[in-house]
Design an enzyme around this catalytic site. Structure first.
Site, PDB file in Angstrom:
ATOM      1  N   GLY A 120      38.624  36.820  39.957  1.00  0.00           N
ATOM      2  CA  GLY A 120      39.253  36.809  41.435  1.00  0.00           C
ATOM      3  C   GLY A 120      38.395  37.000  42.586  1.00  0.00           C
ATOM      4  O   GLY A 120      38.841  37.536  43.783  1.00  0.00           O
ATOM      5  N   GLY A 121      37.219  36.618  42.508  1.00  0.00           N
ATOM      6  CA  GLY A 121      36.099  36.922  43.865  1.00  0.00           C
ATOM      7  C   GLY A 121      36.355  38.440  44.304  1.00  0.00           C
ATOM      8  O   GLY A 121      35.856  38.392  45.429  1.00  0.00           O
TER       9      GLY A 121
ATOM     10  N   SER B 264      34.255  34.889  35.737  1.00  0.00           N
ATOM     11  CA  SER B 264      34.000  34.635  37.403  1.00  0.00           C
ATOM     12  C   SER B 264      33.617  36.068  37.765  1.00  0.00           C
ATOM     13  O   SER B 264      32.613  36.576  37.274  1.00  0.00           O
ATOM     14  CB  SER B 264      35.017  34.117  38.002  1.00  0.00           C
TER      15      SER B 264
END
Length: 554
Positions: free
Chosen positions: A120-121, A200
């Site tokens: 989620g960055g 991610s």
């Protein structure tokens, strides 16, 4: 008659374990779970919303987590705890958000533990079942733990000095791993066999955890999807700049960092989180920027234990990290999710790259803008990926392949080949494009390939993206079963293909040799093992780096 030969204490344990609402005693107190279905004749135990650390609120904001002090009575484990605050304004959010969830096929015996770190960055997401329903793992006989950690400014704010050393979100994950060591036996897990995995930003945190001295003895294997500490977006080299901008926005001192931090601790969390997005002007295209609040190097004189005291590349190259078996990979069109979105949001997207070719030069190569080296690299990439044409929407696919290599594939492989000098490393590309590519379907992308997050949908039941049941006759179900078998084999044995297996088409996935990326696995309609699945593209990057890059990844 056989009941008489079983000691009463053991019989009570059996009865309790077979209950639909089992009660487990943890270091913090008792928690009552639920029994859930994972298919025909398949059930498992679910324990949601277990607090693993004290609420990081008030004076504990911007400090290391501490173990939860516990609760009285029996805690209801049927629902998730609060999610960590993010710009999404999730209705379940609260600054008191350090909860984890445990899913186990049995409470008797011990089995490998897989701890999932969500993506989620660094600023969004949670470990909840909306994205991380773990029911498909249960028939493979592993315990799954999913974790919430502090996000955005609350999780990664740093002044660059001892007033706020940073990396709070990573430290939360360390505390969750300590909780696993203390408690997972009671849930049927083996604390001596813990695999961490994430995608991610979650994959990046997984890699940081392997590099940190704080995780010695806590982790035994790691899997990174589309993220490592060497990605350009995964490290913040100038945290003080962003701390000062935040302080200015709230009228706080930018010279006295202790006063700055004390002032920010008084600001309502929602005001902080709301301001972190869009505070700074877009001086670079989205795809080549760093993330404002992300992992940092902590100062040596930090008042609390440090999770990361040097740049990742320095730790990797001198070998002072946890040398554990590793899987590292990406999806074949990882960047398409972002290039397609930016092409719609920003009409001048392609012109920015046409007008400033230096944007094509990897920032982690430290090549000066305007230099002959910059011109040589940008021209080489333009020619290799889109034959020197001017970028436009017609070249979205070609540009997305380049950005996949820039943003995910090349950094993953550079990390992998260095780690392979000290431990087994397996590299993969996920290229399957089918019914469970839910991220791609949700965005309405019609170009071929698997985009960012699609591979997670072949491990978890991603409820938030699933618009309907996939037919059991779909080949995507077979691909999901293969992914699950590979990942859980690795958790069990440190080898994703320890023996011939018909489900895995009797493929043997070999680790790479240290210092090279000479092997790999392509997860497509079929499993294809052998050479690096993007060998030609990767060799182009290696060649250009060797000729033009300076002080790489520093």
């Amino acid at each position: 008659m056989w009941l008489k030969v079983i000691p009463l204490a053991i019989w009570l344990v059996i009865v309790k374990c077979q209950s639909d609402r089992p009660i487990i005693t943890t270091s913090g107190g008792q928690v009552q779970g639920t029994t859930e279905s994972c298919g025909l004749f398949c059930t498992y135990y679910s324990f949601k919303g277990i607090p693993y650390a004290e609420p990081p609120t008030g004076a504990r904001r911007f400090t290391n987590p501490v173990p939860h002090s516990g609760w009285s009575g029996v805690r209801d484990g049927s629902t998730h705890g609060s999610t960590c605050p993010s710009p999404d304004m999730n209705p379940t959010e609260n600054e008191d958000c350090l909860f984890l969830n445990v899913y186990s096929p049995s409470l008797i015996g011990t089995r490998p533990v897989m701890v999932s770190i969500h993506g989620g960055g660094f600023s969004a997401g949670s470990g909840n079942v909306g994205h991380y329903d773990s029911k498909y793992f249960m028939p493979e006989d592993v315990v799954i733990v999913t974790v919430n950690y502090r996000l955005g400014v609350l999780g990664f704010f740093s002044t660059g000095d001892r007033s706020a050393s940073g990396n709070w979100g990573i430290k939360d994950c360390v505390e969750a791993l300590r909780w696993v060591q203390r408690n997972i036996v009671a849930f049927g897990g083996d604390p001596n066999n813990v695999t961490i995995f994430g995608q991610s930003a979650g994959g990046t945190i997984v890699h940081y955890l392997t590099l940190s001295p704080l995780t010695a003895g806590l982790i035994h294997r790691a899997i990174t999807h589309s993220g490592s500490a060497l990605n350009h977006w995964s490290f913040q080299p100038n945290p003080r700049l962003h701390a000062n901008r935040l302080a200015t926005a709230f009228g706080l001192s930018t010279t006295d960092t202790a006063a700055l931090v004390a002032g920010l601790k008084q600001v309502p969390y929602r005001d902080l989180v709301a301001l972190q997005e869009g505070l700074y002007g877009p001086d670079l295209p989205m795809l080549v920027r760093t993330i404002d609040f992300s992992p940092v190097v902590e100062p040596a004189d930090a008042p609390e234990p440090i999770v990361m005291g040097r740049r990742p590349i320095d730790i990797i190259e001198d070998g002072s990290y946890n040398a554990i078996p590793l899987i590292a990979g990406f999806t074949d069109m990882d960047a398409l999710m972002f290039t397609a979105a930016e092409a719609v949001i920003n009409p001048g997207f392609f012109e920015a790259y046409n007008n400033n070719p230096h944007f094509l030069v990897p920032s982690f190569w430290n090549i000066a803008q305007g230099s002959s080296e910059s011109t040589a690299v940008s021209q080489a990439f333009r020619q290799y990926y889109w034959q020197g044409q001017q970028l436009s929407a017609a070249l979205l696919l070609e540009f997305s392949v380049f950005m996949t290599d820039y943003t995910y594939a090349y950094p993953q492989f550079e990390m992998a080949k260095r780690h392979a000098l000290r431990s087994p490393v397996y590299v993969y590309q996920f290229s399957y494009d089918g019914d469970l590519n839910l991220a791609k379907h949700a965005l309405g992308i019609t170009l071929p390939g698997a985009v960012h997050t699609d591979d997670l949908c072949y491990l978890f039941d991603v409820r938030d993206l699933n618009s309907g049941e996939v037919p059991q006759t779909s080949h995507a179900i077979t691909v999901r079963n293969r992914m699950l078998r590979l990942w859980t084999n690795f958790a069990k044995y440190g080898n994703p293909t320890p023996s011939a297996d018909a489900l895995l088409q009797n493929v043997i996935w070999s680790p790479i040799n240290g210092g090279t990326v000479n092997a790999g696995l392509d997860v497509g309609h079929d499993l294809v093992s052998g050479t690096n699945p993007i060998a030609s593209r990767y060799n182009q990057w290696v060649d250009l780096a060797g000729r033009y890059a300076n002080n790489i990844f520093r």
